[in-house]
Design an enzyme around this catalytic site. Structure first.
Site, PDB file in Angstrom:
ATOM      1  N   ASP A   1      27.881  87.318  46.265  1.00  0.00           N
ATOM      2  CA  ASP A   1      28.580  88.429  45.623  1.00  0.00           C
ATOM      3  C   ASP A   1      29.846  88.770  46.396  1.00  0.00           C
ATOM      4  O   ASP A   1      29.972  88.475  47.587  1.00  0.00           O
ATOM      5  CB  ASP A   1      27.673  89.649  45.485  1.00  0.00           C
ATOM      6  CG  ASP A   1      27.142  90.176  46.807  1.00  0.00           C
ATOM      7  OD1 ASP A   1      26.788  89.360  47.688  1.00  0.00           O
ATOM      8  OD2 ASP A   1      27.069  91.408  46.972  1.00  0.00           O
TER       9      ASP A   1
ATOM     10  N   ASP B   1      34.444  85.369  52.688  1.00  0.00           N
ATOM     11  CA  ASP B   1      33.207  86.173  52.686  1.00  0.00           C
ATOM     12  C   ASP B   1      32.509  86.028  51.338  1.00  0.00           C
ATOM     13  O   ASP B   1      32.699  86.849  50.463  1.00  0.00           O
ATOM     14  CB  ASP B   1      33.550  87.630  52.970  1.00  0.00           C
ATOM     15  CG  ASP B   1      32.332  88.521  53.069  1.00  0.00           C
ATOM     16  OD1 ASP B   1      31.242  88.022  53.356  1.00  0.00           O
ATOM     17  OD2 ASP B   1      32.476  89.735  52.841  1.00  0.00           O
TER      18      ASP B   1
ATOM     19  N   HIS C   1      25.894  84.618  51.148  1.00  0.00           N
ATOM     20  CA  HIS C   1      25.800  85.512  49.990  1.00  0.00           C
ATOM     21  C   HIS C   1      26.887  85.159  48.988  1.00  0.00           C
ATOM     22  O   HIS C   1      27.949  84.655  49.343  1.00  0.00           O
ATOM     23  CB  HIS C   1      25.824  86.985  50.406  1.00  0.00           C
ATOM     24  CG  HIS C   1      27.139  87.496  50.895  1.00  0.00           C
ATOM     25  ND1 HIS C   1      28.112  87.949  50.040  1.00  0.00           N
ATOM     26  CD2 HIS C   1      27.624  87.656  52.143  1.00  0.00           C
ATOM     27  CE1 HIS C   1      29.155  88.361  50.742  1.00  0.00           C
ATOM     28  NE2 HIS C   1      28.883  88.188  52.036  1.00  0.00           N
TER      29      HIS C   1
ATOM     30  N   GLU D   1      24.430  91.325  48.607  1.00  0.00           N
ATOM     31  CA  GLU D   1      24.684  91.582  50.027  1.00  0.00           C
ATOM     32  C   GLU D   1      25.695  92.702  50.221  1.00  0.00           C
ATOM     33  O   GLU D   1      25.561  93.508  51.133  1.00  0.00           O
ATOM     34  CB  GLU D   1      25.159  90.300  50.723  1.00  0.00           C
ATOM     35  CG  GLU D   1      25.284  90.422  52.232  1.00  0.00           C
ATOM     36  CD  GLU D   1      26.609  91.003  52.723  1.00  0.00           C
ATOM     37  OE1 GLU D   1      26.663  91.430  53.881  1.00  0.00           O
ATOM     38  OE2 GLU D   1      27.587  91.056  51.941  1.00  0.00           O
ATOM     39  N   GLU D   2      26.710  92.749  49.377  1.00  0.00           N
ATOM     40  CA  GLU D   2      27.755  93.766  49.551  1.00  0.00           C
ATOM     41  C   GLU D   2      27.213  95.185  49.384  1.00  0.00           C
ATOM     42  O   GLU D   2      27.715  96.116  49.993  1.00  0.00           O
ATOM     43  CB  GLU D   2      28.911  93.522  48.572  1.00  0.00           C
ATOM     44  CG  GLU D   2      29.655  92.206  48.782  1.00  0.00           C
ATOM     45  CD  GLU D   2      30.419  92.104  50.093  1.00  0.00           C
ATOM     46  OE1 GLU D   2      30.608  93.130  50.789  1.00  0.00           O
ATOM     47  OE2 GLU D   2      30.839  90.988  50.435  1.00  0.00           O
TER      48      GLU D   2
END
Length: 169
Positions: free
Chosen positions: A80, A111, A78, A145-146
């Site tokens: 974001d 991340d 991801h 995703e977050e």
């Protein structure tokens, strides 16, 4: 037949390339629902790395493709990030992408932008060594995703029609 040692040597050869790409991804701020610039950058990186195709889907995910076989693997990261919070809590610029002591510093490096930079390099290596004829590999830079984990893959499966046999996240 390419050996694991040869693949490892290529990964070492391209370590600076990976770090440079990761640095550029970190410098491109991409909070949830604000990923457009980083998605465009990733698409450009994929095409420069020699991917067979790269596009941005209707939701905003970036998808790269190598190969055209019936076995399908997807590699996802991801793109974001959450915001940096109070800058007084940082001892470096969280969006600076500084490369220091063998590390890239900044928001998203763990991340999950490092995974994206790594799969761009992996795609470059796959193009260099060749892919088995029965294999297709998709590389997805997924968004939101977050805040909405899973929504991106729902779209990729239902709207893009990509149904991998296996997904590496």
């Amino acid at each position: 037949m390419v050996t694991p040692e040869e693949i490892f040597q290529l990964s070492q050869k391209y370590s600076g390339y990976t770090a440079k790409n990761l640095s550029e991804l970190v410098k491109t701020k991409s909070l949830s629902n604000q990923e457009e610039n980083v998605v465009k950058l990733i698409k450009k990186m994929m095409l420069e790395a020699g991917f067979d195709d790269a596009w941005i889907d209707g939701l905003g995910n970036v998808i790269g493709k190598i190969g055209s076989g019936h076995k399908v693997i997807a590699i996802d990261g991801h793109v974001d990030t959450v915001d940096a919070g109070s800058l007084v809590n940082w001892n470096f610029d969280p969006f600076g992408g500084e490369i220091k002591d063998g590390y890239v510093l900044g928001r998203g490096t763990v991340d999950q932008k490092s995974g994206v930079a790594s799969f761009i390099t992996a795609g470059k290596i796959m193009k260099e060594i060749g892919l088995p004829k029965d294999l297709t590999v998709y590389f997805t830079g997924s968004i939101l995703e977050e805040d909405c984990d899973g929504l991106c893959w729902k779209y990729i499966i239902e709207e893009e029609g990509i149904k991998p046999d296996c997904v590496i996240i």
